[in-house]
Scaffold this motif. Structure first.
Motif, PDB file in Angstrom:
ATOM      1  N   LYS A  64       0.345  -1.136   0.315  1.00 49.24           N
ATOM      2  CA  LYS A  64       0.301   0.052  -0.213  1.00 49.24           C
ATOM      3  C   LYS A  64       0.528   1.071   0.248  1.00 49.24           C
ATOM      4  CE  LYS A  64      -4.243  -1.930   2.640  1.00 49.24           C
ATOM      5  NZ  LYS A  64      -4.882  -2.139   3.394  1.00 49.24           N
ATOM      6  N   PRO A  65       1.232   1.624  -0.830  1.00 51.90           N
ATOM      7  CA  PRO A  65       1.923   3.010  -1.153  1.00 51.90           C
ATOM      8  C   PRO A  65       1.576   4.223   0.062  1.00 51.90           C
ATOM      9  CG  PRO A  65       0.830   3.040  -3.293  1.00 51.90           C
ATOM     10  CD  PRO A  65      -0.060   1.849  -2.195  1.00 51.90           C
ATOM     11  N   LYS A  66       0.846   4.755   0.728  1.00 51.21           N
ATOM     12  CA  LYS A  66       0.715   5.583   1.772  1.00 51.21           C
ATOM     13  C   LYS A  66       1.184   4.673   2.507  1.00 51.21           C
ATOM     14  CE  LYS A  66      -3.845   7.802   0.471  1.00 51.21           C
ATOM     15  NZ  LYS A  66      -5.174   8.433   0.891  1.00 51.21           N
ATOM     16  N   LYS A  67       1.421   3.428   3.111  1.00 54.70           N
ATOM     17  CA  LYS A  67       1.713   2.539   4.500  1.00 54.70           C
ATOM     18  C   LYS A  67       3.555   2.648   4.029  1.00 54.70           C
ATOM     19  CE  LYS A  67      -2.084   1.170   6.224  1.00 54.70           C
ATOM     20  NZ  LYS A  67      -2.301   1.601   8.291  1.00 54.70           N
ATOM     21  N   ILE A  68       4.016   2.838   3.135  1.00 50.08           N
ATOM     22  CA  ILE A  68       5.628   2.952   2.637  1.00 50.08           C
ATOM     23  C   ILE A  68       5.664   4.446   2.517  1.00 50.08           C
ATOM     24  CG2 ILE A  68       7.023   2.160   1.125  1.00 50.08           C
ATOM     25  CD1 ILE A  68       5.864   0.305   1.471  1.00 50.08           C
ATOM     26  N   ASN A  69       5.224   5.123   1.861  1.00 45.11           N
ATOM     27  CA  ASN A  69       5.473   6.877   2.597  1.00 45.11           C
ATOM     28  C   ASN A  69       5.272   6.758   4.139  1.00 45.11           C
ATOM     29  OD1 ASN A  69       4.746   7.169  -0.415  1.00 45.11           O
ATOM     30  ND2 ASN A  69       4.473   9.439   0.106  1.00 45.11           N
ATOM     31  N   LYS A  70       4.833   6.087   4.803  1.00 47.73           N
ATOM     32  CA  LYS A  70       4.483   6.481   6.462  1.00 47.73           C
ATOM     33  C   LYS A  70       5.967   6.116   7.141  1.00 47.73           C
ATOM     34  CE  LYS A  70       1.533   6.090  10.634  1.00 47.73           C
ATOM     35  NZ  LYS A  70       0.037   5.857  11.082  1.00 47.73           N
ATOM     36  N   ILE A  71       6.009   4.387   6.873  1.00 50.00           N
ATOM     37  CA  ILE A  71       6.899   3.953   7.789  1.00 50.00           C
ATOM     38  C   ILE A  71       8.744   4.539   6.734  1.00 50.00           C
ATOM     39  CG2 ILE A  71       8.918   1.656   7.071  1.00 50.00           C
ATOM     40  CD1 ILE A  71       6.321   0.361   6.549  1.00 50.00           C
ATOM     41  N   LEU A  72       9.011   5.244   5.691  1.00 51.42           N
ATOM     42  CA  LEU A  72       9.994   5.681   4.876  1.00 51.42           C
ATOM     43  C   LEU A  72       9.466   7.179   5.833  1.00 51.42           C
ATOM     44  CD1 LEU A  72      10.220   4.058   1.623  1.00 51.42           C
ATOM     45  CD2 LEU A  72      11.232   3.242   3.615  1.00 51.42           C
ATOM     46  N   ASN A  73       8.793   7.614   6.225  1.00 59.40           N
ATOM     47  CA  ASN A  73       8.891   9.009   6.712  1.00 59.40           C
ATOM     48  C   ASN A  73       8.635   9.775   5.059  1.00 59.40           C
ATOM     49  OD1 ASN A  73       8.382  11.345   8.300  1.00 59.40           O
ATOM     50  ND2 ASN A  73      10.756  10.906   9.116  1.00 59.40           N
ATOM     51  N   ILE A  74       8.134   9.804   4.347  1.00 57.51           N
ATOM     52  CA  ILE A  74       7.599  10.158   3.125  1.00 57.51           C
ATOM     53  C   ILE A  74       6.506  11.432   2.916  1.00 57.51           C
ATOM     54  CG2 ILE A  74       8.553  10.019   0.907  1.00 57.51           C
ATOM     55  CD1 ILE A  74      10.915   9.595   1.392  1.00 57.51           C
ATOM     56  N   SER A  75       6.868  12.853   2.904  1.00 56.73           N
ATOM     57  CA  SER A  75       5.621  13.535   2.602  1.00 56.73           C
ATOM     58  C   SER A  75       4.944  12.794   1.329  1.00 56.73           C
ATOM     59  CB  SER A  75       6.725  15.049   2.266  1.00 56.73           C
ATOM     60  OG  SER A  75       6.440  14.878   0.737  1.00 56.73           O
ATOM     61  N   LYS A  76       3.623  13.556   0.979  1.00 51.56           N
ATOM     62  CA  LYS A  76       2.175  12.831   1.253  1.00 51.56           C
ATOM     63  C   LYS A  76       2.380  13.841  -0.627  1.00 51.56           C
ATOM     64  CE  LYS A  76      -1.211  13.007   4.835  1.00 51.56           C
ATOM     65  NZ  LYS A  76      -2.590  13.336   5.125  1.00 51.56           N
ATOM     66  N   GLU A  77       3.167  14.405  -0.933  1.00 47.91           N
ATOM     67  CA  GLU A  77       3.223  14.806  -2.430  1.00 47.91           C
ATOM     68  C   GLU A  77       3.630  13.616  -3.133  1.00 47.91           C
ATOM     69  OE1 GLU A  77       6.174  18.779  -2.360  1.00 47.91           O
ATOM     70  OE2 GLU A  77       7.118  17.990  -0.802  1.00 47.91           O
ATOM     71  N   HIS A  78       4.522  13.079  -2.762  1.00 46.14           N
ATOM     72  CA  HIS A  78       5.280  11.980  -3.037  1.00 46.14           C
ATOM     73  C   HIS A  78       4.347  11.260  -2.876  1.00 46.14           C
ATOM     74  CE1 HIS A  78       8.905  14.878  -1.770  1.00 46.14           C
ATOM     75  NE2 HIS A  78       9.332  14.431  -3.096  1.00 46.14           N
ATOM     76  N   LYS A  79       4.176  10.369  -4.826  1.00 48.04           N
ATOM     77  CA  LYS A  79       3.235   9.298  -4.835  1.00 48.04           C
ATOM     78  C   LYS A  79       4.206   8.259  -5.022  1.00 48.04           C
ATOM     79  CE  LYS A  79      -0.019   7.355  -7.136  1.00 48.04           C
ATOM     80  NZ  LYS A  79      -0.877   8.005  -8.263  1.00 48.04           N
ATOM     81  N   LEU A  80       4.101   6.604  -4.608  1.00 44.02           N
ATOM     82  CA  LEU A  80       4.953   5.956  -4.481  1.00 44.02           C
ATOM     83  C   LEU A  80       4.623   5.247  -6.121  1.00 44.02           C
ATOM     84  CD1 LEU A  80       7.316   3.779  -3.430  1.00 44.02           C
ATOM     85  CD2 LEU A  80       4.894   2.084  -2.475  1.00 44.02           C
ATOM     86  N   ILE A  81       5.582   4.939  -6.887  1.00 47.12           N
ATOM     87  CA  ILE A  81       5.071   3.989  -8.559  1.00 47.12           C
ATOM     88  C   ILE A  81       5.988   2.944  -8.305  1.00 47.12           C
ATOM     89  CG2 ILE A  81       5.273   4.258 -10.646  1.00 47.12           C
ATOM     90  CD1 ILE A  81       3.955   6.808  -9.431  1.00 47.12           C
ATOM     91  N   GLY A  82       7.253   2.680  -7.379  1.00 43.26           N
ATOM     92  CA  GLY A  82       7.953   1.388  -7.861  1.00 43.26           C
ATOM     93  C   GLY A  82       8.690   0.982  -6.263  1.00 43.26           C
TER      94      GLY A  82
END
Length: 207
Positions: free
Chosen positions: A156-174
């Motif tokens: 789940k992209p949003k979960k990965i953002n949270k784990i990696l402490n990456i802001s919402k303006e970045h969308k996980l692609i791969g």
């Protein structure tokens, strides 16, 4: 103007044809150097991008604790997806990632541009497609260096953002797993296991 020979085309064709999605049961302990990693990342920067927007961003993950957290998120999503493939029992036996086994993980993100991007007026997701082109460059470059790369998509992209402490303006692609391998399979694993059959060029051309 730079021209290429038939021999160089043959080499490129071999690299393309031998690219594989490498899973955790194939990675070995050989380390990928910072120099090698830089070559792979630099190749991503040469990818085409809509309006020359270069919207790709990379998060390099080597920390075992973080990789374990990412794996737990994958494992939870993977098990939830069992019911979607209940008519295909093979699914439960597939090894579909190498998060913990690969020495390097790279999360690849799309960063949306705040201003209007040339060529993105009507095809809003073309910026994301540009990031996919960058990943393809990385995949082929890694293969040319005899380094394996696997793409993990059951997260789940949003979960990965949270784990990696990456802001919402970045969308996980791969989410990529990179490392040296014991071997490269002669054929894609899912083809060998008869999960799907290879389509011919004729089947892929619309009439």
């Amino acid at each position: 103007m730079l021209n290429f020979s038939t021999k160089e085309l043959d080499t490129l064709t071999k690299i393309i044809n031998s690219r594989r999605d490498v899973r955790g049961n194939y990675f070995n302990d050989k380390k990928v150097s910072n120099k090698e990693l830089k070559i792979i990342l630099e190749s991503a920067l040469q990818a085409p991008s809509v309006g020359y927007s270069q919207p790709w961003r990379f998060k390099i993950v080597k920390n075992k604790s973080i990789k374990n957290r990412v794996f737990k998120q994958f494992d939870k999503s993977y098990k939830k997806s069992f019911k979607k493939f209940k008519k295909r029992p093979l699914y439960k036996s597939l090894k579909l990632e190498g998060i913990k086994e690969a020495p390097i993980n790279i999360a690849v993100f799309y960063k949306k541009n705040k201003k209007q991007v040339l060529g993105q007026t009507y095809m809003k997701r073309s910026g994301e497609y540009s990031v996919v082109c960058a990943i393809c460059n990385m995949w082929l470059t890694a293969r040319a260096m005899n380094i394996g790369l696997g793409w993990v998509s059951i997260v789940k992209p949003k979960k990965i953002n949270k784990i990696l402490n990456i802001s919402k303006e970045h969308k996980l692609i791969g989410y990529l797993c990179i490392g040296y391998t014991k071997d490269f399979l002669e054929e894609p694993e899912l083809k060998t296991l008869k999960w799907e059959k290879k389509k011919s060029l004729k089947e892929c051309i619309l009439k």
